[in-house]
Scaffold this active site. Structure first.
Site, PDB file in Angstrom:
ATOM      1  N   VAL A  11       0.825  -1.213   0.000  1.00 28.74           N
ATOM      2  CA  VAL A  11       0.000   0.000   0.000  1.00 28.74           C
ATOM      3  C   VAL A  11       0.862   1.267   0.000  1.00 28.74           C
ATOM      4  O   VAL A  11       0.647   2.181  -0.790  1.00 28.74           O
ATOM      5  CB  VAL A  11      -0.965  -0.020   1.212  1.00 28.74           C
ATOM      6  CG1 VAL A  11      -1.593   1.347   1.440  1.00 28.74           C
ATOM      7  CG2 VAL A  11      -2.061  -1.052   0.962  1.00 28.74           C
ATOM      8  N   LYS A 206     -14.077   0.774   5.637  1.00 35.25           N
ATOM      9  CA  LYS A 206     -13.085  -0.188   5.115  1.00 35.25           C
ATOM     10  C   LYS A 206     -13.404  -1.616   5.575  1.00 35.25           C
ATOM     11  O   LYS A 206     -13.454  -2.554   4.775  1.00 35.25           O
ATOM     12  CB  LYS A 206     -11.679   0.237   5.579  1.00 35.25           C
ATOM     13  CG  LYS A 206     -10.586  -0.741   5.247  1.00 35.25           C
ATOM     14  CD  LYS A 206     -10.363  -0.887   3.757  1.00 35.25           C
ATOM     15  CE  LYS A 206      -9.422  -2.034   3.470  1.00 35.25           C
ATOM     16  NZ  LYS A 206      -9.250  -2.272   2.048  1.00 35.25           N
ATOM     17  N   LEU A 252     -18.006 -13.096  -7.208  1.00 32.42           N
ATOM     18  CA  LEU A 252     -18.916 -14.245  -7.239  1.00 32.42           C
ATOM     19  C   LEU A 252     -18.244 -15.408  -7.973  1.00 32.42           C
ATOM     20  O   LEU A 252     -18.882 -16.103  -8.741  1.00 32.42           O
ATOM     21  CB  LEU A 252     -20.233 -13.869  -7.924  1.00 32.42           C
ATOM     22  CG  LEU A 252     -21.230 -13.053  -7.110  1.00 32.42           C
ATOM     23  CD1 LEU A 252     -22.514 -12.809  -7.889  1.00 32.42           C
ATOM     24  CD2 LEU A 252     -21.561 -13.722  -5.771  1.00 32.42           C
ATOM     25  N   ALA A 254     -16.594 -18.907  -7.598  1.00 38.29           N
ATOM     26  CA  ALA A 254     -16.416 -20.005  -6.642  1.00 38.29           C
ATOM     27  C   ALA A 254     -14.978 -20.499  -6.708  1.00 38.29           C
ATOM     28  O   ALA A 254     -14.349 -20.485  -7.756  1.00 38.29           O
ATOM     29  CB  ALA A 254     -17.385 -21.127  -6.984  1.00 38.29           C
ATOM     30  N   GLY A 259      -8.453 -15.641   0.534  1.00 37.77           N
ATOM     31  CA  GLY A 259      -7.205 -15.538   1.290  1.00 37.77           C
ATOM     32  C   GLY A 259      -6.647 -14.147   1.130  1.00 37.77           C
ATOM     33  O   GLY A 259      -7.386 -13.197   0.879  1.00 37.77           O
ATOM     34  N   CYS A 262      -5.698  -9.246   3.325  1.00 45.89           N
ATOM     35  CA  CYS A 262      -6.753  -8.372   3.872  1.00 45.89           C
ATOM     36  C   CYS A 262      -8.001  -9.102   4.356  1.00 45.89           C
ATOM     37  O   CYS A 262      -8.352  -9.007   5.527  1.00 45.89           O
ATOM     38  CB  CYS A 262      -7.142  -7.323   2.827  1.00 45.89           C
ATOM     39  SG  CYS A 262      -5.810  -6.151   2.528  1.00 45.89           S
ATOM     40  N   LYS A 265      -7.834 -11.404   7.671  1.00 47.32           N
ATOM     41  CA  LYS A 265      -7.510 -10.690   8.918  1.00 47.32           C
ATOM     42  C   LYS A 265      -8.537  -9.598   9.225  1.00 47.32           C
ATOM     43  O   LYS A 265      -8.863  -9.346  10.378  1.00 47.32           O
ATOM     44  CB  LYS A 265      -6.094 -10.111   8.865  1.00 47.32           C
ATOM     45  CG  LYS A 265      -5.963  -8.780   8.147  1.00 47.32           C
ATOM     46  CD  LYS A 265      -4.592  -8.157   8.342  1.00 47.32           C
ATOM     47  CE  LYS A 265      -4.396  -6.931   7.460  1.00 47.32           C
ATOM     48  NZ  LYS A 265      -5.217  -5.779   7.784  1.00 47.32           N
ATOM     49  N   LYS A 323      -3.671 -14.912  -5.117  1.00 46.99           N
ATOM     50  CA  LYS A 323      -4.295 -14.621  -6.404  1.00 46.99           C
ATOM     51  C   LYS A 323      -3.178 -14.348  -7.404  1.00 46.99           C
ATOM     52  O   LYS A 323      -2.008 -14.232  -7.006  1.00 46.99           O
ATOM     53  CB  LYS A 323      -5.263 -13.438  -6.294  1.00 46.99           C
ATOM     54  CG  LYS A 323      -4.607 -12.116  -5.949  1.00 46.99           C
ATOM     55  CD  LYS A 323      -5.658 -11.036  -6.070  1.00 46.99           C
ATOM     56  CE  LYS A 323      -5.129  -9.682  -5.701  1.00 46.99           C
ATOM     57  NZ  LYS A 323      -6.134  -8.650  -5.835  1.00 46.99           N
TER      58      LYS A 323
HETATM   59  N1  LIG Z   1      -2.041  -5.273   0.642  1.00 44.04           N
HETATM   60  C1  LIG Z   1      -3.218  -4.833   0.247  1.00 44.04           C
HETATM   61  O1  LIG Z   1      -3.743  -5.222  -0.793  1.00 44.04           O
HETATM   62  C2  LIG Z   1      -3.960  -3.804   1.068  1.00 44.04           C
HETATM   63  C3  LIG Z   1      -5.064  -3.151   0.513  1.00 44.04           C
HETATM   64  C4  LIG Z   1      -5.736  -2.196   1.275  1.00 44.04           C
HETATM   65  C5  LIG Z   1      -5.322  -1.928   2.573  1.00 44.04           C
HETATM   66  N2  LIG Z   1      -4.259  -2.604   3.102  1.00 44.04           N
HETATM   67  C6  LIG Z   1      -3.823  -2.256   4.463  1.00 44.04           C
HETATM   68  O2  LIG Z   1      -2.696  -1.395   4.364  1.00 44.04           O
HETATM   69  C7  LIG Z   1      -1.778  -1.646   5.433  1.00 44.04           C
HETATM   70  C8  LIG Z   1      -0.419  -1.996   4.869  1.00 44.04           C
HETATM   71  O3  LIG Z   1      -0.537  -3.222   4.177  1.00 44.04           O
HETATM   72  P1  LIG Z   1       0.622  -3.763   3.220  1.00 44.04           P
HETATM   73  O4  LIG Z   1       0.090  -4.966   2.570  1.00 44.04           O
HETATM   74  O5  LIG Z   1       1.145  -2.636   2.417  1.00 44.04           O
HETATM   75  O6  LIG Z   1       1.733  -4.163   4.324  1.00 44.04           O
HETATM   76  P2  LIG Z   1       3.236  -4.607   4.060  1.00 44.04           P
HETATM   77  O7  LIG Z   1       3.555  -5.556   5.152  1.00 44.04           O
HETATM   78  O8  LIG Z   1       3.435  -4.983   2.644  1.00 44.04           O
HETATM   79  O9  LIG Z   1       4.077  -3.259   4.278  1.00 44.04           O
HETATM   80  C9  LIG Z   1       4.213  -2.619   5.511  1.00 44.04           C
HETATM   81  C10 LIG Z   1       5.573  -1.937   5.524  1.00 44.04           C
HETATM   82  O10 LIG Z   1       5.639  -1.122   6.701  1.00 44.04           O
HETATM   83  C11 LIG Z   1       6.977  -1.153   7.175  1.00 44.04           C
HETATM   84  N3  LIG Z   1       7.021  -0.721   8.579  1.00 44.04           N
HETATM   85  C12 LIG Z   1       6.536  -1.367   9.665  1.00 44.04           C
HETATM   86  N4  LIG Z   1       6.781  -0.625  10.779  1.00 44.04           N
HETATM   87  C13 LIG Z   1       7.408   0.514  10.365  1.00 44.04           C
HETATM   88  C14 LIG Z   1       7.916   1.653  11.042  1.00 44.04           C
HETATM   89  N5  LIG Z   1       7.829   1.774  12.374  1.00 44.04           N
HETATM   90  N6  LIG Z   1       8.503   2.628  10.309  1.00 44.04           N
HETATM   91  C15 LIG Z   1       8.616   2.502   8.964  1.00 44.04           C
HETATM   92  N7  LIG Z   1       8.153   1.437   8.272  1.00 44.04           N
HETATM   93  C16 LIG Z   1       7.560   0.463   8.973  1.00 44.04           C
HETATM   94  C17 LIG Z   1       7.401  -2.596   6.958  1.00 44.04           C
HETATM   95  O11 LIG Z   1       8.821  -2.721   6.944  1.00 44.04           O
HETATM   96  C18 LIG Z   1       6.751  -2.909   5.598  1.00 44.04           C
HETATM   97  O12 LIG Z   1       7.640  -2.673   4.530  1.00 44.04           O
HETATM   98  C19 LIG Z   1      -2.428  -2.740   6.268  1.00 44.04           C
HETATM   99  O13 LIG Z   1      -3.175  -2.137   7.305  1.00 44.04           O
HETATM  100  C20 LIG Z   1      -3.364  -3.426   5.292  1.00 44.04           C
HETATM  101  O14 LIG Z   1      -4.445  -4.059   5.941  1.00 44.04           O
HETATM  102  C21 LIG Z   1      -3.558  -3.511   2.375  1.00 44.04           C
END
Ligand SMILES: NC(=O)c1ccc[n+]([C@@H]2O[C@H](COP(=O)([O-])OP(=O)(O)OC[C@H]3O[C@@H](n4cnc5c(N)ncnc54)[C@H](O)[C@@H]3O)[C@@H](O)[C@H]2O)c1
Length: 455
Positions: A11, A206, A252, A254, A259, A262, A265, A323
């Protein structure tokens, strides 16, 4: 504008590079020094189509920088937090350790009128807690905390970020709202609706969205099971439902259960939030439970396709990521399936175009192969666990020659029953009883001994 994004994962990195592409000056901060070093060398630490080119273009135009120290915090018009919020071990609540670590780190560096924007998915009330912490650490300042949840999908992240269905901005503060609107200006000029709501509402939008998407998937999966019992085709049922605008055809499909990083959890965390507030979300609770059981239960399809116990049999699992077009294996349905196959005594060989490294710690006993065909060599069955494009067009003749038995279990419904029949495969799909081709004549003829091999 000047924007700092903390957390350069799926993200944070995508958000940061897209903000830079909008014309803002962006610094992406991550505590993972190796990740930052790689990014500075132009290496992208995640698999996301189109990301490498966009990063390179914005670095060369001087709009995008990377740092493993909190940098540019004091000068930023907005500081986005995009660190991970995984499930807390033991109880399933969202683990907010990274969020609060970041808040404590940046608090002394923020300008007195800073805007802190939470892009991570966080439970209702987290923004209030961040604000309380900032007031405590910076009593001198008037820092605003905004919720701006992200809805991008891995594998299509740039497209999703640049063409969102909506931008949700949660704050009651007019100045903060104006700053966030300015960050997203190129998008709302493109007519992406901005939904201005309270911070708690934004946080819940969200979770409620993800719980609803999870519900659609769990629903169609149960309908698929019913289709198998009554002789209907789930793909046609889904199409018939989805053409109704009130329902919509997305989510939709099947398959083996949802998984990814997101949906599992977030559904669990939403249930925990509801419990904490004395509310019940019985539908979501059922969705989570049904989905958990389903992933492992897919092993039963393999057993059935091979007519009995699979001890000593070799199963090729194609796809390890949750995916296609991502290297993310977090909560991938392939992993509990592999564990179940191992528990039943099978030897599992596997290939994934991008997720082999990430999957290794979770599936240490899997034989990693260099291609789909290498995985299928000598296998008693091939299981398609992820619908990567390259698994949609396998050379069936070649596959049939190299496998020990011509059996395909298609958990993503990517093939048609009639083409499998023509290619003389025993084929089992999800929710499509007519797709079950069994036994094909050659299979029956040779079933006494080891099947396949050189013909
Ligand atoms: N992955 C998705 O498709 C998606 C989509 C929408 C929302 N989200 C949400 O966005 C958030 C991030 O998800 P993600 O998949 O990008 O996570 P990720 O694990 O890929 O990335 C998180 C990054 O944050 C860094 N980090 C952790 N603590 C830190 C700190 N103190 N200082 C600096 N960097 C730090 C980690 O090193 C890591 O690189 C989550 O809350 C997730 O639920 C994810």
């Amino acid at each position: 504008m000047r924007v700092t994004v903390i957390g350069a994962g799926y993200v944070g990195l995508v958000s940061g590079v897209c903000f830079a592409d909008f014309g803002h000056r962006v610094i992406c901060v991550d505590k993972d020094a190796g990740r930052i070093e790689a990014l500075r060398r132009g290496e992208i630490p995640i698999f996301e189509p189109g990301l490498a080119d966009l990063v390179a273009a914005n670095i060369s135009q001087g709009r995008l920088e990377f740092s493993n120290e909190p940098t540019g915090i004091g000068e930023a018009d907005a500081v986005f937090i995009a660190v991970g919020t995984p499930s807390r071990r033991g109880d399933g609540h969202a683990d907010l350790t990274h969020i609060y670590d970041v808040v404590r780190e940046i608090a002394p560096l923020l300008s007195p009128t800073a805007i802190v924007v939470t892009k991570s998915t966080v439970p209702v009330g987290t923004g209030d807690e961040i604000e309380r912490l900032l007031r405590e650490l910076r009593p001198d300042a008037e820092i605003q905390v905004v919720s701006n949840p992200e809805f991008l999908r891995e594998g299509a992240a740039i497209q999703d970020f640049k063409h969102p269905d909506r931008i949700v901005v949660g704050t009651d503060d007019a100045r903060a709202r104006a700053v966030v609107a300015e960050v997203y200006r190129p998008l709302y000029l493109n007519a992406a609706p901005i939904l201005n709501v309270s911070r708690r509402t934004a946080e819940l939008v969200k979770y409620a969205s993800n719980a609803f998407l999870a519900t659609k998937i769990a629903f169609i999966n149960e309908v698929a099971d019913l289709c198998e019992s009554v002789g209907a085709d789930v793909q046609d049922v889904a199409r018939g439902m989805g053409l109704d605008n009130r329902i919509g055809g997305k989510f939709l499909h099947a398959g083996p259960g949802f998984g990814g990083s997101c949906l599992p959890k977030d559904t669990t965390a939403l249930i925990k939030t509801a419990h904490d507030h004395g509310a019940q979300l019985r539908i979501v609770e059922t969705v989570a439970a049904v989905n958990d059981q389903r992933k492992r239960a897919m092993a039963r399809k393999v057993v059935a396709a091979l007519d009995g116990p699979i001890r000593g049999k070799t199963i090729a699992v194609l796809g390890l990521t949750f995916k296609p077009n991502t290297d993310d294996t977090r909560d991938s349905p392939a992993l509990p399936l592999i564990t179940a196959l191992h528990d039943l005594g099978a030897v599992v060989r596997s290939y994934d175009p991008a997720g082999m490294e990430q999957a290794k710690p979770h599936a240490p006993d899997v034989v990693c192969c260099a291609s789909a065909y290498a995985a299928a060599e000598g296998a008693d069955a091939v299981v398609i666990a992820t619908e990567w494009e390259q698994f949609r067009a396998l050379d069936l003749e070649r596959l049939r020659r190299i496998m020990a038995r011509p059996v395909i279990v298609d958990l993503r419904n990517v093939y048609r029953g009639d083409e499998m029949k023509r290619a003389n495969f025993r084929y089992v799909a999800v929710g499509r009883p007519d797709a079950e081709c069994r036994p094909v004549p050659s299979l029956a003829k040779r079933s006494a001994g080891r099947l396949g091999g050189a013909e």
